[in-house]
Every structure is written in C-alpha cells, then in structure tokens.
Design a protein around this motif. Sequence first.
Motif, PDB file in Angstrom:
ATOM      1  N   ALA A 134     -14.970   6.208  -9.557  1.00 41.59           N
ATOM      2  CA  ALA A 134     -13.523   6.409  -9.591  1.00 41.59           C
ATOM      3  C   ALA A 134     -13.176   7.891  -9.448  1.00 41.59           C
ATOM      4  O   ALA A 134     -12.251   8.263  -8.709  1.00 41.59           O
ATOM      5  CB  ALA A 134     -12.948   5.846 -10.890  1.00 41.59           C
ATOM      6  N   SER A 135     -13.922   8.740 -10.132  1.00 41.86           N
ATOM      7  CA  SER A 135     -13.689  10.186 -10.034  1.00 41.86           C
ATOM      8  C   SER A 135     -13.991  10.692  -8.624  1.00 41.86           C
ATOM      9  O   SER A 135     -13.250  11.517  -8.078  1.00 41.86           O
ATOM     10  CB  SER A 135     -14.568  10.929 -11.044  1.00 41.86           C
ATOM     11  N   ALA A 136     -15.071  10.182  -8.031  1.00 42.56           N
ATOM     12  CA  ALA A 136     -15.424  10.581  -6.670  1.00 42.56           C
ATOM     13  C   ALA A 136     -14.354  10.143  -5.680  1.00 42.56           C
ATOM     14  O   ALA A 136     -13.979  10.886  -4.764  1.00 42.56           O
ATOM     15  CB  ALA A 136     -16.778   9.988  -6.285  1.00 42.56           C
ATOM     16  N   GLY A 137     -13.828   8.933  -5.866  1.00 45.68           N
ATOM     17  CA  GLY A 137     -12.774   8.451  -4.982  1.00 45.68           C
ATOM     18  C   GLY A 137     -11.496   9.250  -5.126  1.00 45.68           C
ATOM     19  O   GLY A 137     -10.841   9.586  -4.129  1.00 45.68           O
ATOM     20  N   ALA A 138     -11.141   9.582  -6.366  1.00 38.84           N
ATOM     21  CA  ALA A 138      -9.934  10.370  -6.603  1.00 38.84           C
ATOM     22  C   ALA A 138     -10.059  11.746  -5.969  1.00 38.84           C
ATOM     23  O   ALA A 138      -9.121  12.240  -5.325  1.00 38.84           O
ATOM     24  CB  ALA A 138      -9.686  10.492  -8.101  1.00 38.84           C
ATOM     25  N   PHE A 139     -11.212  12.384  -6.122  1.00 36.66           N
ATOM     26  CA  PHE A 139     -11.420  13.710  -5.541  1.00 36.66           C
ATOM     27  C   PHE A 139     -11.372  13.655  -4.014  1.00 36.66           C
ATOM     28  O   PHE A 139     -10.714  14.487  -3.371  1.00 36.66           O
ATOM     29  CB  PHE A 139     -12.769  14.262  -6.005  1.00 36.66           C
ATOM     30  N   THR A 140     -12.050  12.677  -3.432  1.00 38.03           N
ATOM     31  CA  THR A 140     -12.100  12.580  -1.974  1.00 38.03           C
ATOM     32  C   THR A 140     -10.737  12.247  -1.392  1.00 38.03           C
ATOM     33  O   THR A 140     -10.313  12.839  -0.388  1.00 38.03           O
ATOM     34  CB  THR A 140     -13.116  11.504  -1.558  1.00 38.03           C
ATOM     35  N   GLY A 141     -10.043  11.294  -2.017  1.00 39.05           N
ATOM     36  CA  GLY A 141      -8.712  10.934  -1.535  1.00 39.05           C
ATOM     37  C   GLY A 141      -7.744  12.100  -1.610  1.00 39.05           C
ATOM     38  O   GLY A 141      -6.980  12.346  -0.673  1.00 39.05           O
ATOM     39  N   ALA A 142      -7.778  12.836  -2.717  1.00 46.10           N
ATOM     40  CA  ALA A 142      -6.895  13.992  -2.864  1.00 46.10           C
ATOM     41  C   ALA A 142      -7.245  15.084  -1.849  1.00 46.10           C
ATOM     42  O   ALA A 142      -6.360  15.740  -1.291  1.00 46.10           O
ATOM     43  CB  ALA A 142      -6.999  14.545  -4.287  1.00 46.10           C
ATOM     44  N   LEU A 143      -8.534  15.256  -1.587  1.00 45.27           N
ATOM     45  CA  LEU A 143      -8.967  16.271  -0.627  1.00 45.27           C
ATOM     46  C   LEU A 143      -8.469  15.960   0.783  1.00 45.27           C
ATOM     47  O   LEU A 143      -8.063  16.860   1.522  1.00 45.27           O
ATOM     48  CB  LEU A 143     -10.495  16.358  -0.641  1.00 45.27           C
ATOM     49  N   PHE A 144      -8.479  14.688   1.139  1.00 44.87           N
ATOM     50  CA  PHE A 144      -8.063  14.301   2.488  1.00 44.87           C
ATOM     51  C   PHE A 144      -6.541  14.336   2.667  1.00 44.87           C
ATOM     52  O   PHE A 144      -6.074  14.402   3.806  1.00 44.87           O
ATOM     53  CB  PHE A 144      -8.593  12.890   2.797  1.00 44.87           C
ATOM     54  N   ARG A 145      -5.792  14.273   1.560  1.00 41.87           N
ATOM     55  CA  ARG A 145      -4.333  14.208   1.675  1.00 41.87           C
ATOM     56  C   ARG A 145      -3.651  15.470   1.176  1.00 41.87           C
ATOM     57  O   ARG A 145      -2.413  15.541   1.177  1.00 41.87           O
ATOM     58  CB  ARG A 145      -3.810  13.005   0.873  1.00 41.87           C
ATOM     59  N   MET A 146      -4.401  16.456   0.783  1.00 45.59           N
ATOM     60  CA  MET A 146      -3.797  17.642   0.188  1.00 45.59           C
ATOM     61  C   MET A 146      -2.958  18.424   1.197  1.00 45.59           C
ATOM     62  O   MET A 146      -2.055  19.164   0.808  1.00 45.59           O
ATOM     63  CB  MET A 146      -4.887  18.539  -0.418  1.00 45.59           C
ATOM     64  N   HIS A 147      -3.244  18.271   2.502  1.00 44.32           N
ATOM     65  CA  HIS A 147      -2.461  19.009   3.500  1.00 44.32           C
ATOM     66  C   HIS A 147      -1.034  18.487   3.611  1.00 44.32           C
ATOM     67  O   HIS A 147      -0.195  19.114   4.248  1.00 44.32           O
ATOM     68  CB  HIS A 147      -3.146  18.914   4.870  1.00 44.32           C
TER      69      HIS A 147
END
Length: 227
Positions: free
Chosen positions: A131-144
Amino acid sequence: SAAPQFGRPAPPPQTGWERLSELWRRDERQRYPEETINIIKSAFTGGLIGWLYGGLPAFYQAHRAFIEGSQGELFQNRADAVQSAHRAGLRSFIRYGWRWSWRVAAFVTIFNTVSTGLSVYRNKTTVGNFASAGAFTGALFRMHLGLQGLAGGFVFGTVFGIPAGGLSMLMQKLAGETLQEKRNRERRELYEQKLAEWQSRLSVMEVLGQMESNAQEGVEMEGAKES
C-alpha cells in the motif's frame, strides 16, 4: 598452534540497511538476489502488457480509420490497399504502444522496488508495504498535476497496492514461504555451512601447528643430546 590465515565468516545481515545493500550485490556465483531478478522480470512484463494495451486498440482504430478515409483513393490492387492499411495500423501500434509501455514499465518497476525495499528493510512482507509503495508511486506519477493530482495519485496507488499486495502474498503463501522467509532460510543455511567449513579448517590448522611444534621440539632435543 599456528594462527589461521582466514577470518570467521561474516554473519547474515542484521540491520535493514545491510539487507538493502545486499539486495543489489551479486553472490559468490555472480548472481543477483531473487528479489532483484523479480523486479527486472516484472518491469519487462509490465512493458510488454503496456505495449499491447496501448498498441492493439490504436492499431485497429488506425486500420479502420485508414479504410474509411481512403475510399476515394486509387490503389494498384487489393493487396496494395491492405498493405497500406496495415502500415497505418502498425505505425499507430508502435507510437501508442511505446507511450503506454514505458509508463507501465516505470510504474511497475518503481512500485516493486519500493515494496521490495520495504519488505527487505523491515524483514517482513505485509500488505502495508504494498500500500505504501502504491501510494508513493501513484503520487510520483501525478505530482506534475499539482496538489490535486498528487492526492489523486496517492489514493489511486494505495487502492492499487492493497489488492496487488494481497495477491502477491497469497501466491507466496501457496508456494510454502514468502520471499523473505526463503531469503532468511538461505542466508542461515549458507552461514552455517561456511561456519562449519571454517571450524573444520581451523581444527586442521591447529593439528598441523601442533605437529610442527612437536617436530621442532624433537629436533631441539636431538641437538641437545648430540651436544
């Protein structure tokens, strides 16, 4: 007795940082850990799935659009028309397939790297790691996209990570042990093997040292008698 010319085998990694550093090192057989190989395999698989996901619909859509838009064009024969339609579809397959391929491969690679890193560091596999890995990856891809995109990616990644982690853990349990349990067992068995070999060599060297010492004493005694 003679002092051994080798040291005691190093024990298995005890801290999270030691286990993480071992994750990217080759073993004595020049092989990377299974977790690292799985990350590479999943990246390749994700890229292939992404290419098919983005490329196949684009191929059929471009193929159909070419046929519908070229009704008035002249072709040498039917085969020429079919080949032209296929070329148009292939161009779209490559273009849109690549766009999806690298994105999916990057998402899967980051997700698996973070989840594996957390499991290795904590020395246990839990749904929370995924869950933490998914949250980090999802946020990284949408931060722009700004704060709203960051929050949306965080939620999406968390929702994605929980079932993905649950499925992964279920498959590992069906196999009999998790990757961490397998890795710990292999580390322990290898350390015990090396320790037994070291102790055996140490005993042999002590015996040889004792024999050498006895032989030296015998020579000294013979010399004393002759004198």
